[in-house]
Design an enzyme around this catalytic site. Structure first.
Site, PDB file in Angstrom:
ATOM      1  CE  LYS A  98      -3.297  -0.759   2.774  1.00  0.00           C
ATOM      2  NZ  LYS A  98      -4.067  -0.992   3.997  1.00  0.00           N
ATOM      3  CE  LYS A 124      -3.253  -3.290  10.237  1.00  0.00           C
ATOM      4  NZ  LYS A 124      -3.563  -2.282   9.200  1.00  0.00           N
TER       5      LYS A 124
HETATM    6  P1  NAD Z   1     -13.594  -0.010  13.378  1.00  0.00           P
HETATM    7  O1  NAD Z   1     -13.324  -0.867  14.553  1.00  0.00           O
HETATM    8  O2  NAD Z   1     -13.642   1.456  13.558  1.00  0.00           O
HETATM    9  O3  NAD Z   1     -14.955  -0.438  12.647  1.00  0.00           O
HETATM   10  C1  NAD Z   1     -15.242  -1.729  12.187  1.00  0.00           C
HETATM   11  C2  NAD Z   1     -16.759  -1.894  12.225  1.00  0.00           C
HETATM   12  O4  NAD Z   1     -17.119  -3.130  11.592  1.00  0.00           O
HETATM   13  C3  NAD Z   1     -17.307  -1.951  13.656  1.00  0.00           C
HETATM   14  O5  NAD Z   1     -18.373  -1.033  13.776  1.00  0.00           O
HETATM   15  C4  NAD Z   1     -17.758  -3.406  13.814  1.00  0.00           C
HETATM   16  O6  NAD Z   1     -18.856  -3.549  14.709  1.00  0.00           O
HETATM   17  C5  NAD Z   1     -18.147  -3.751  12.382  1.00  0.00           C
HETATM   18  N1  NAD Z   1     -18.175  -5.188  12.085  1.00  0.00           N
HETATM   19  C6  NAD Z   1     -17.420  -6.183  12.593  1.00  0.00           C
HETATM   20  N2  NAD Z   1     -17.735  -7.364  12.041  1.00  0.00           N
HETATM   21  C7  NAD Z   1     -18.735  -7.116  11.149  1.00  0.00           C
HETATM   22  C8  NAD Z   1     -19.490  -7.917  10.246  1.00  0.00           C
HETATM   23  N3  NAD Z   1     -19.287  -9.236  10.153  1.00  0.00           N
HETATM   24  N4  NAD Z   1     -20.426  -7.319   9.479  1.00  0.00           N
HETATM   25  C9  NAD Z   1     -20.648  -5.993   9.554  1.00  0.00           C
HETATM   26  N5  NAD Z   1     -19.961  -5.172  10.390  1.00  0.00           N
HETATM   27  C10 NAD Z   1     -19.010  -5.720  11.170  1.00  0.00           C
HETATM   28  O7  NAD Z   1     -12.470  -0.428  12.316  1.00  0.00           O
HETATM   29  P2  NAD Z   1     -11.948   0.446  11.085  1.00  0.00           P
HETATM   30  O8  NAD Z   1     -10.782   1.220  11.550  1.00  0.00           O
HETATM   31  O9  NAD Z   1     -13.070   1.112  10.421  1.00  0.00           O
HETATM   32  O10 NAD Z   1     -11.367  -0.725  10.137  1.00  0.00           O
HETATM   33  C11 NAD Z   1     -12.202  -1.448   9.244  1.00  0.00           C
HETATM   34  C12 NAD Z   1     -11.351  -2.091   8.169  1.00  0.00           C
HETATM   35  O11 NAD Z   1     -10.622  -1.084   7.472  1.00  0.00           O
HETATM   36  C13 NAD Z   1     -10.302  -3.090   8.678  1.00  0.00           C
HETATM   37  O12 NAD Z   1     -10.128  -4.097   7.705  1.00  0.00           O
HETATM   38  C14 NAD Z   1      -9.043  -2.250   8.751  1.00  0.00           C
HETATM   39  O13 NAD Z   1      -7.857  -3.018   8.683  1.00  0.00           O
HETATM   40  C15 NAD Z   1      -9.232  -1.375   7.519  1.00  0.00           C
HETATM   41  N6  NAD Z   1      -8.456  -0.125   7.524  1.00  0.00           N
HETATM   42  C16 NAD Z   1      -8.596   0.782   8.524  1.00  0.00           C
HETATM   43  C17 NAD Z   1      -7.871   1.973   8.468  1.00  0.00           C
HETATM   44  C18 NAD Z   1      -8.024   3.067   9.505  1.00  0.00           C
HETATM   45  O14 NAD Z   1      -7.480   4.161   9.289  1.00  0.00           O
HETATM   46  N7  NAD Z   1      -8.751   2.884  10.576  1.00  0.00           N
HETATM   47  C19 NAD Z   1      -6.984   2.203   7.407  1.00  0.00           C
HETATM   48  C20 NAD Z   1      -6.876   1.256   6.391  1.00  0.00           C
HETATM   49  C21 NAD Z   1      -7.627   0.091   6.461  1.00  0.00           C
END
Ligand code: NAD
Length: 475
Positions: A98, A110
């Site tokens: 990325k 990570k």
């Molecule tokens: P987060 O914890 O803020 O939110 C994740 C949400 O998904 C939660 O509300 C949770 O309840 C919900 N969830 C869990 N299992 C689920 C399911 N089976 N069906 C529907 N909803 C479900 O996490 P985030 O930071 O938003 O991260 C989400 C994804 O994005 C992850 O894969 C993470 O690696 C990726 N990501 C995050 C960032 C960042 O800046 N936070 C950056 C790049 C990638």
């Protein structure tokens, strides 16, 4: 074959297969490709954390530094019961590719802590974060020039603030201690725009993809986000902001949203902010006024839409449900939401996949800006904003004098106002997402590569291999 390079979990297997598919397109020697693929270092920890009742819990945690071809390494910290060593290694690898795709000069890393983020108390959470940071510090797995964590699933600004504070206490005399972590609150050397950066980047990426008439025609769509039906899985940091910007900036119709316990559907569209408030007040997405409840999150993924945005976790679209996905575009906001066998099924069905290693790179891009700000000890625009405003004023005065016409107060203010820090962040993020998409797309078309993901991996692998060659590691 070197068995140390063999992946084990389905997620790590998928990432490994994506890598291999792209690596075959390069002309680099196998040994160099093995080095680009393998994870350079993993630190596995077990440490005690006191619960609120005074008893002890032994916590399992990891930090994987996938690639030291550039330092520091960079990547989020995840709190989830699903955390395993393989998961952290897979996520760290995606971070390496990325960063390369969006031109951020870091290696990938990570962290993962095996806890239920929703079930732990605030006190336990703080003790855990501070202990984890101390463990990383003891082994040289954290530092502005070493490895710089950020938020991921289950963590956010609060955890980043505790990491920064713990690091500052441990590292007396260091000049740039706050650059040891990004995603910090604004009041603790954070940067405006980081909170929404990943979701906003997802919106910019989808918008860029949908602006290409040929590509949209090939999948039976018109250009533009406006009016398109979108489904979002996961209303956390990434999903909420992606949905919000797709709706408010792009004019998309968010017809369904899934959370852990199930989902809601309204063909006329859901007000994302209202759903978010409802979720936080009632602790469930169900029973949102005017919407139909859907029993499981899996069913939501299969509803008809133009753009499906999985924004929760990996392995959500598998060989089991890929044939039933009813979208024209799957936009990977989460990391690894599609397994490699599902990826093949979707592609054969003509569904366009915008890959995670490009689409969710907005977070690490703005983290990079935060790290630069922490190193320079000055906010973006502090030295130039007023100067730009004065220049604009001179120019406008001259134009008005020459034309004999003058703008009204509001128009004048719009032109005069110098950029704020948030304007620099948003414009640099938009430019990063647009430029990177077109770089991938150009290579996809000109080299005749099968799909966007393979092309993105190909560009990343080639660039990292060339960096190793330039370092003289493989003379
Ligand atoms: P987060 O914890 O803020 O939110 C994740 C949400 O998904 C939660 O509300 C949770 O309840 C919900 N969830 C869990 N299992 C689920 C399911 N089976 N069906 C529907 N909803 C479900 O996490 P985030 O930071 O938003 O991260 C989400 C994804 O994005 C992850 O894969 C993470 O690696 C990726 N990501 C995050 C960032 C960042 O800046 N936070 C950056 C790049 C990638």
């Amino acid at each position: 074959m070197d068995t140390r390079l063999l992946p084990r979990s389905p997620f790590l297997t998928s990432v490994g297969r994506y890598f291999d598919r792209a690596a075959k397109l390069t002309e680099h020697p196998q040994g160099l490709l093995d080095q680009v693929k393998c994870c350079n270092a993993v630190y596995r920890m077990r440490f005690p954390v006191k619960r609120d009742d005074g008893t002890i819990e032994v916590v399992e945690a990891y930090r994987a530094e996938h690639s030291h071809h550039r330092t520091p390494t960079k990547g989020g910290i995840r709190f989830s019961l699903g955390v395993t060593q393989d998961e952290v290694i897979a996520l760290a690898g995606l971070m390496t590719y990325k960063c390369s795709i969006v031109g951020v000069p870091f290696g990938g890393a990570k962290g993962g802590v095996r806890v239920d983020s929703h079930a732990i108390s605030d006190g336990f959470r703080e003790r855990l974060v501070r202990r984890y940071t101390t463990e990383l510090y003891k082994k040289n797995f954290i530092g502005p020039a070493i490895d710089v964590p950020a938020p991921d699933y289950g963590t956010g600004e609060r955890e980043m603030a505790w990491i920064a504070d713990t690091y500052v206490m441990l590292s007396h005399n260091e000049l740039n201690p706050y650059a040891c972590v990004t995603g910090k609150p604004l009041s603790l050397h954070g940067i405006p725009g980081r909170r929404e950066a990943t979701g906003l980047g997802v919106y910019y990426g989808i918008r860029e993809c949908m602006s290409h008439a040929d590509d949209m025609k090939a999948i039976g769509l018109t250009t533009g986000v406006a009016g398109k039906r979108v489904i979002v899985q996961g209303l956390g940091n990434v999903g909420y902001h992606a949905a919000k910007f797709l709706q408010t900036e792009g004019g998309a119709v968010i017809v369904a949203i899934a959370e852990k316990e199930g989902g809601i559907f309204n063909p006329k569209g859901l007000d994302v902010d209202a759903v978010f408030q409802h979720l936080h007040h009632t602790k469930s997405i169900h029973n949102f006024p005017g919407a139909q409840n859907i029993a499981t999150p899996g069913e939501v993924l299969e509803l008809e839409c133009e753009v499906l945005v999985p924004a929760a976790l990996e392995n959500q679209i598998t060989a089991d449900n890929a044939a039933r996905i009813n979208a024209k575009i799957v936009a990977e906001a989460a990391n690894g939401p599609i397994t490699d066998d599902a990826d093949e099924i979707l592609r054969k069905r003509g569904i366009l996949i915008i890959p995670d290693i490009y689409l969710n790179a907005g977070g690490v891009s703005v983290s990079y800006f935060e790290w630069l700000k922490n190193l320079s000890h000055v906010s973006f625009g502090r030295m130039s904003s007023k100067h730009e405003e004065l220049n604009n004023r001179h120019l406008l005065d001259m134009v008005e004098k020459l034309t004999g016409k003058s703008l009204d107060g509001a128009e004048r203010q719009l032109i005069l106002k110098g950029p704020q820090e948030i304007d620099y962040v948003y414009s640099a993020l938009a430019d990063t997402m647009s430029y990177s998409y077109n770089r991938i797309r150009d290579a996809w078309k000109s080299r005749g590569i099968s799909d966007l993901r393979t092309t993105a991996f190909y560009l990343a692998v080639d660039r990292i291999a060339r960096t190793y060659l330039a370092l003289g590691i493989f003379p």
